[in-house]
Design an enzyme around this catalytic site. Sequence first.
Site, PDB file in Angstrom:
ATOM      1  N   ARG A 128       0.631  -1.198  -0.059  1.00 25.24           N
ATOM      2  CA  ARG A 128      -0.037   0.132   0.003  1.00 25.24           C
ATOM      3  C   ARG A 128       0.986   1.270   0.024  1.00 25.24           C
ATOM      4  O   ARG A 128       0.491   2.389  -0.172  1.00 25.24           O
ATOM      5  CB  ARG A 128      -0.981   0.213   1.128  1.00 25.24           C
ATOM      6  CG  ARG A 128      -2.086   0.923   0.998  1.00 25.24           C
ATOM      7  CD  ARG A 128      -3.274   0.924   1.917  1.00 25.24           C
ATOM      8  NE  ARG A 128      -2.655   1.085   3.393  1.00 25.24           N
ATOM      9  CZ  ARG A 128      -2.510   0.521   4.342  1.00 25.24           C
ATOM     10  NH1 ARG A 128      -2.554  -0.894   4.210  1.00 25.24           N
ATOM     11  NH2 ARG A 128      -1.990   0.890   5.494  1.00 25.24           N
ATOM     12  N   TYR A 175     -15.155  17.805 -16.040  1.00 32.32           N
ATOM     13  CA  TYR A 175     -15.624  16.384 -15.525  1.00 32.32           C
ATOM     14  C   TYR A 175     -16.673  16.300 -14.262  1.00 32.32           C
ATOM     15  O   TYR A 175     -16.469  17.005 -13.312  1.00 32.32           O
ATOM     16  CB  TYR A 175     -14.383  15.459 -15.006  1.00 32.32           C
ATOM     17  CG  TYR A 175     -14.807  13.990 -15.142  1.00 32.32           C
ATOM     18  CD1 TYR A 175     -15.483  13.498 -15.777  1.00 32.32           C
ATOM     19  CD2 TYR A 175     -14.585  13.280 -13.857  1.00 32.32           C
ATOM     20  CE1 TYR A 175     -16.095  11.813 -15.698  1.00 32.32           C
ATOM     21  CE2 TYR A 175     -14.589  12.253 -13.568  1.00 32.32           C
ATOM     22  CZ  TYR A 175     -15.437  11.219 -14.671  1.00 32.32           C
ATOM     23  OH  TYR A 175     -15.806  10.023 -14.275  1.00 32.32           O
ATOM     24  N   ASP A 218      -6.263  19.730 -14.112  1.00 33.12           N
ATOM     25  CA  ASP A 218      -6.250  18.344 -14.561  1.00 33.12           C
ATOM     26  C   ASP A 218      -5.972  18.497 -16.092  1.00 33.12           C
ATOM     27  O   ASP A 218      -6.637  19.015 -16.802  1.00 33.12           O
ATOM     28  CB  ASP A 218      -7.955  17.951 -14.346  1.00 33.12           C
ATOM     29  CG  ASP A 218      -8.130  16.427 -14.977  1.00 33.12           C
ATOM     30  OD1 ASP A 218      -7.243  16.095 -15.808  1.00 33.12           O
ATOM     31  OD2 ASP A 218      -8.876  15.789 -14.482  1.00 33.12           O
ATOM     32  N   LYS A 252      -6.720   7.339 -19.603  1.00 29.80           N
ATOM     33  CA  LYS A 252      -7.064   7.911 -20.993  1.00 29.80           C
ATOM     34  C   LYS A 252      -5.669   7.721 -21.995  1.00 29.80           C
ATOM     35  O   LYS A 252      -5.289   6.719 -22.236  1.00 29.80           O
ATOM     36  CB  LYS A 252      -7.363   9.353 -20.829  1.00 29.80           C
ATOM     37  CG  LYS A 252      -8.498   9.372 -19.604  1.00 29.80           C
ATOM     38  CD  LYS A 252      -9.707   8.504 -19.908  1.00 29.80           C
ATOM     39  CE  LYS A 252     -10.720   8.967 -19.129  1.00 29.80           C
ATOM     40  NZ  LYS A 252     -11.538   7.981 -18.249  1.00 29.80           N
TER      41      LYS A 252
END
Length: 395
Positions: free
Chosen positions: A58, A111, A187, A212
Amino acid sequence: MTGPSRLSTLAVHAGERHPNPDDAIVPPIACTATYTFRDTAEVRDHFEGRVQREEYGRYGNPSVAAVERKLAALEGAEDCALFGSGMAAISTTLFALVRSGQHVVLTADGYRRTRQFVTGFLRKFGVESTLVEPGDYEALAAAIVPGKTRVLLGESPTNPYLRVADLDRLAAIKDQHRGSGLKVVIDATFATPVNLQPLRRGADLVLHAGTKYLGGHNDLLAGAVCGDAGLVGAVRDLRGMLGGVLDGHSAYLLHRGLKTLTLRVERQNASALRIAGFLEAHPEVERVFYPGLASHPDHAVAQAQMRGFGGVVSFLVRGDLDRTSRFIDRCKVPRIAPSLGGVESLIEQPALMSFYELSTAEREAVGIRDNLIRLAVGVEDVEDLIADLDQALRG
């Protein structure tokens, strides 16, 4: 190695450490949940900073770390932290930057999940927010609450209307509040480091949905935050607590995708520009939104700060919801799917894909018209794509 003229070389070689096990040219996948220590002295050396190594899955993975180094180099960043999805990167970053009683300013075109997280979810934790129309820098500057606003959050280009933020103006607004802790977070998923490097124009952090363009093959979920080592380090520490880590297999796929990033994006830039020009001249198209066109409101800004205009073209067809759906159904090359940036062209009608639960009036209130199309251009032959769009529009 830094600088836009060397991006292709960075995409192939940056962040890699040789030799790899068995002298392999490709770094191996570290498929492990935890890591062993030679003895307790090594445990002490690790926690006291004398040796750099992994401890538990983690907190880190060698396959993930290699991609973080490569992406940091592509962005011109001091550091990068990867996540299991783009939203994991965005939400963890905002959790790291703001607390109850503070304030976020973000652009209205963007978004929807990011907008929902800021305006709805963060509100539960006492974080206020203000939505500002893209391009209205006077309103953006006026929205900053001295002593409370901690983040200016934007996308460049935005989703779905491809508005391009004037990063120089955002940096100037931030400078007016020097010492307040205000951060500019961008972003840049739609741009990629090939077309835009926000850190070089004053942004503090840049975010990506690695799902993407960075991955590029529609076969992985990933997110990234790049920037100053101190800021990224704080986000990474919180990632270890919240657990939105990227796994070794996805890191391997992302590493492979980054190798061809410049080749793919340059092809998609060129194809999208041609398609946008074709659509703008088509009698069955009402309007095209693409920053490479002179008709786009941010064309001059895009020309000044971008190296390419991206692979997404949004446009309005002439007709209502049902006629727009029939156009999409007649397309043969693009696949109907809610993503972008892969080698396959994808097409969607946002009114039915991302905003299906809203009425026409509710969708229009947030800027989503029934006849809006978002086309994510892949790497197919552009002549085939144009011919297919033409027959679908005329059908």
